[in-house]
Design a protein around this motif. Structure first.
Motif, short mmCIF file in Angstrom:
data_model
loop_
_atom_site.label_atom_id
_atom_site.label_comp_id
_atom_site.label_asym_id
_atom_site.label_seq_id
_atom_site.Cartn_x
_atom_site.Cartn_y
_atom_site.Cartn_z
N MET A 77 -63.38 27.07 23.44
CA MET A 77 -64.65 26.88 24.13
C MET A 77 -64.91 28.00 25.13
SD MET A 77 -65.27 22.82 24.83
CE MET A 77 -66.91 23.19 25.48
N ASN A 78 -63.87 28.39 25.88
CA ASN A 78 -64.07 29.44 26.87
C ASN A 78 -64.40 30.78 26.24
OD1 ASN A 78 -63.91 29.00 29.82
ND2 ASN A 78 -62.19 27.74 29.22
N ARG A 79 -63.75 31.04 25.13
CA ARG A 79 -64.03 32.30 24.43
C ARG A 79 -65.49 32.36 24.00
NH1 ARG A 79 -64.01 32.85 19.23
NH2 ARG A 79 -62.74 30.98 18.89
N ILE A 80 -66.03 31.25 23.51
CA ILE A 80 -67.40 31.23 23.03
C ILE A 80 -68.40 31.07 24.17
CG2 ILE A 80 -69.02 29.96 21.56
CD1 ILE A 80 -66.62 29.29 19.75
N LEU A 81 -68.08 30.23 25.17
CA LEU A 81 -68.98 30.00 26.29
C LEU A 81 -69.22 31.28 27.09
CD1 LEU A 81 -67.79 26.52 27.62
CD2 LEU A 81 -70.03 27.04 26.64
#
Length: 331
Positions: A77-81
């Motif tokens: 999620m952090n990579r995409i967010l």
């Protein structure tokens, strides 16, 4: 699967007092039943919500790294967010409302990494990864809504609380823990629900925090958008609930045009909501938020603001006309 939280500038700049709430997401803790609960809820929701949710929902699932077939990892999620200017952190259930909102002010989505029990598959009052991952995350892919959420956090974390607000937070937190814990005696749950109900019925004059928490509930959690005749869902509480997302579309739920009066409309987290507010646009949410902020002690100042702060025994903020802020504590 890599379960580390990927470092990015948004997480690096979080102040120390917020970092204390962050906990690692141990992906190996999720059981096959947990994964099955996630798949069931997501498959049911995506199929139904594709017809009744705001159009940002389906696009947002892809843009925020939410998959139908598996519980999301915070790493992914952090990579995409990062691509949409947000980050996510895992926390342990409820955290204080002002901390929750301050995370939002830093463009950080707070996600309780636990997942509801099979017995509570349609709805749980406890924050969980279905509610906060699949509910909150998709709509922040809409830039206009994301800015509303950030600004809400910025204003909300400066609202003055009362002593009863702290009591309510603790009572709701206890209720959510008891409801999601295995083999909790029913009498303990009944006792906790009574404590919440008693507080809800005896809050007295609503504090700024209570009022802005109401605005948060009726927009971020249970908001509808569009027209009274043809509303669409954007609130996370509805997007993550199989039962209530369908219930809210029926005539059993009164639809009300959203305005600042929602700040004085309390709610019951243990019941289906009897009425919901409909905003015409996301930008209108921001207009109402600023209207409310202009009434806060933060901006009005004066003796009444000081008295509110003394009554709360909490950290307060003075905002000067040149936009300089000063924090202070009164006992």
């Amino acid at each position: 699967m890599n379960t580390n939280i990927e470092t990015n500038p948004l997480l690096e700049r979080l102040p120390k007092h917020l970092k204390q709430f962050i906990k690692p997401q141990d992906y190996s803790d999720y059981t096959p039943i947990n994964q099955a609960v996630w798949r069931y809820v997501m498959r049911k929701n995506v199929d139904y919500l594709s017809k009744v949710a705001h159009h940002s929902y389906l696009d947002g699932l892809k843009k925020t790294g939410i998959e139908v077939d598996s519980i999301p990892s915070m790493y992914g999620m952090n990579r995409i967010l990062t691509e949409i200017g947000w980050a996510a952190v895992a926390v342990d259930g409820f955290i204080p409302p002002n901390a929750f909102m301050e995370f939002q002010a830093y463009n950080v989505l707070v996600i309780a990494s636990d997942i509801r029990q099979l017995e509570h598959i349609e709805y749980t009052p406890a924050p969980d990864i279905i509610h906060e991952g699949a509910g909150h995350a998709p709509i922040i892919a809409n830039p206009e809504y994301a800015e509303y959420l950030r600004r809400f956090g910025e204003i909300g974390c400066k609202a003055i609380s009362s002593h009863k607000d702290y009591q309510m937070y603790e009572a709701i937190r206890l209720l959510s823990i008891l409801k999601e814990a295995e083999d909790t005696p029913q009498e303990k749950i009944d006792e906790a629900e009574k404590a919440v109900a008693d507080l809800q019925n005896n809050m007295g004059e609503l504090s700024e925090m209570a009022q802005i928490r109401n605005l948060h509930w009726w927009t971020v959690e249970y908001g509808l958008i569009g027209t009274i005749e043809d509303p669409k869902i954007y609130g996370a509480g509805l997007l993550s609930s199989i039962g209530e997302s369908a219930w809210c579309m029926t005539d059993n739920v009164k639809k009300i045009p959203y305005d600042i009066s929602a700040a004085n409309q309390n709610f019951d987290i243990t019941q289906l909501q009897p009425q919901l507010y409909v905003t015409p646009t996301f930008s209108y949410l921001s207009l109402i938020l600023e209207e409310f902020a202009n009434k806060m002690a933060l901006r009005t100042g004066g003796l009444s603001g000081i008295q509110k702060l003394i009554h709360s025994s909490a950290l307060g903020t003075i905002e000067l006309s040149n936009n300089f802020s000063l924090n202070f504590y009164i006992q």
